[in-house]
Design a protein around this motif. Structure first.
Motif, short mmCIF file in Angstrom:
data_model
loop_
_atom_site.label_atom_id
_atom_site.label_comp_id
_atom_site.label_asym_id
_atom_site.label_seq_id
_atom_site.Cartn_x
_atom_site.Cartn_y
_atom_site.Cartn_z
N CYS A 88 8.43 -99.82 56.86
CA CYS A 88 8.25 -98.51 57.47
C CYS A 88 9.40 -97.81 57.40
O CYS A 88 10.75 -98.51 57.70
N ILE A 89 9.52 -96.60 57.55
CA ILE A 89 11.01 -95.78 57.43
C ILE A 89 11.11 -95.88 59.13
O ILE A 89 10.40 -95.11 59.70
N THR A 90 12.42 -96.46 59.45
CA THR A 90 12.91 -96.52 60.91
C THR A 90 13.43 -95.21 60.84
O THR A 90 14.08 -94.59 59.86
N PRO A 91 14.13 -94.86 62.29
CA PRO A 91 15.27 -93.94 62.34
C PRO A 91 16.40 -94.05 61.59
O PRO A 91 17.21 -93.34 61.10
N THR A 92 16.88 -95.54 61.53
CA THR A 92 18.09 -95.93 60.81
C THR A 92 17.87 -95.41 59.29
O THR A 92 18.72 -94.83 58.59
N LYS A 93 16.64 -95.80 58.83
CA LYS A 93 16.36 -95.50 57.37
C LYS A 93 16.18 -94.22 57.21
O LYS A 93 16.58 -93.48 56.07
N GLY A 94 15.80 -93.37 57.82
CA GLY A 94 15.42 -91.97 57.65
C GLY A 94 16.57 -91.26 57.88
O GLY A 94 16.92 -90.38 57.18
N SER A 95 17.62 -91.60 58.64
CA SER A 95 18.99 -91.04 58.69
C SER A 95 19.68 -91.26 57.35
O SER A 95 20.22 -90.34 56.99
N ALA A 96 19.51 -92.50 56.90
CA ALA A 96 20.16 -92.57 55.46
C ALA A 96 19.63 -91.79 54.73
O ALA A 96 20.55 -91.45 53.69
N LEU A 97 18.32 -91.77 54.36
CA LEU A 97 17.64 -91.02 53.56
C LEU A 97 17.94 -89.37 53.43
O LEU A 97 18.18 -88.85 52.74
N LEU A 98 18.32 -89.09 54.69
CA LEU A 98 18.62 -87.68 54.97
C LEU A 98 19.97 -87.38 54.55
O LEU A 98 20.10 -86.43 53.84
N ILE A 99 20.77 -88.57 54.81
CA ILE A 99 22.26 -88.17 54.18
C ILE A 99 22.15 -88.20 52.48
O ILE A 99 22.95 -87.39 52.05
N VAL A 100 21.49 -89.10 52.08
CA VAL A 100 21.42 -89.28 50.55
C VAL A 100 20.86 -87.91 49.94
O VAL A 100 21.15 -87.29 48.98
N PHE A 101 19.70 -87.25 50.76
CA PHE A 101 19.00 -86.17 50.12
C PHE A 101 20.00 -84.77 50.37
O PHE A 101 20.02 -84.25 49.43
N SER A 102 20.54 -84.97 51.53
CA SER A 102 21.61 -83.90 51.49
C SER A 102 22.71 -83.88 50.31
O SER A 102 23.16 -82.96 50.01
N GLY A 103 23.27 -85.22 50.29
CA GLY A 103 24.39 -85.16 49.04
C GLY A 103 23.62 -84.69 47.54
O GLY A 103 24.31 -83.92 47.21
N VAL A 104 22.57 -85.30 47.49
CA VAL A 104 21.79 -84.69 46.20
C VAL A 104 21.88 -83.16 46.05
O VAL A 104 22.21 -82.36 45.30
N VAL A 105 21.34 -82.44 47.26
CA VAL A 105 20.91 -81.26 47.24
C VAL A 105 22.42 -80.50 47.22
O VAL A 105 22.67 -79.35 46.43
N CYS A 106 23.50 -81.02 47.92
CA CYS A 106 24.84 -80.32 47.73
C CYS A 106 25.53 -80.46 46.44
O CYS A 106 25.94 -79.53 46.07
N TYR A 107 25.35 -81.46 45.62
CA TYR A 107 25.63 -81.65 44.47
C TYR A 107 24.96 -80.86 43.39
O TYR A 107 25.55 -80.16 42.46
N VAL A 108 23.51 -80.70 43.44
CA VAL A 108 22.66 -79.78 42.49
C VAL A 108 23.26 -78.38 42.86
O VAL A 108 23.63 -77.64 41.81
N LEU A 109 23.46 -77.92 44.16
CA LEU A 109 23.89 -76.59 44.30
C LEU A 109 25.23 -76.42 43.82
O LEU A 109 25.64 -75.33 43.22
N ALA A 110 26.31 -77.26 44.10
CA ALA A 110 27.73 -77.02 43.48
C ALA A 110 27.60 -76.90 42.06
O ALA A 110 28.50 -76.25 41.35
#
Length: 82
Positions: free
Chosen positions: A48-70
């Protein structure tokens, strides 16, 4: 199996570059965590996705989006340069 995986990895490394390949590995991690949650959370609480895993996923997702936009902005700027 491993030879094909390694060959594909190094092929992509030479064709798209290390940063893009790292971003793809991040997308792969997002997919694995999300699918594991959907498929196995009801059977095994460790999947199950825990708050810690969810935070890590959010960080990775944010990085991917920033890279794509840049990358998109840099490509547009290069295309409009004289």
């Amino acid at each position: 199996g491993n030879f094909v995986h390694a060959g594909a990895f190094f092929y992509l490394l030479t064709s798209i570059g290390s940063v893009s390949l790292g971003v793809l590995k991040g997308v792969q991690a997002l997919a694995v965590f999300a699918l594991a949650h959907v498929m196995y959370c009801s059977r095994d609480a460790s999947q199950c996705i825990t708050p810690t895993k969810g935070s890590a996923l959010l960080i990775v997702f944010s990085g991917v989006v920033c890279y794509v936009l840049a990358t998109r902005a840099a490509a547009q700027q290069a295309a409009s340069a004289p």
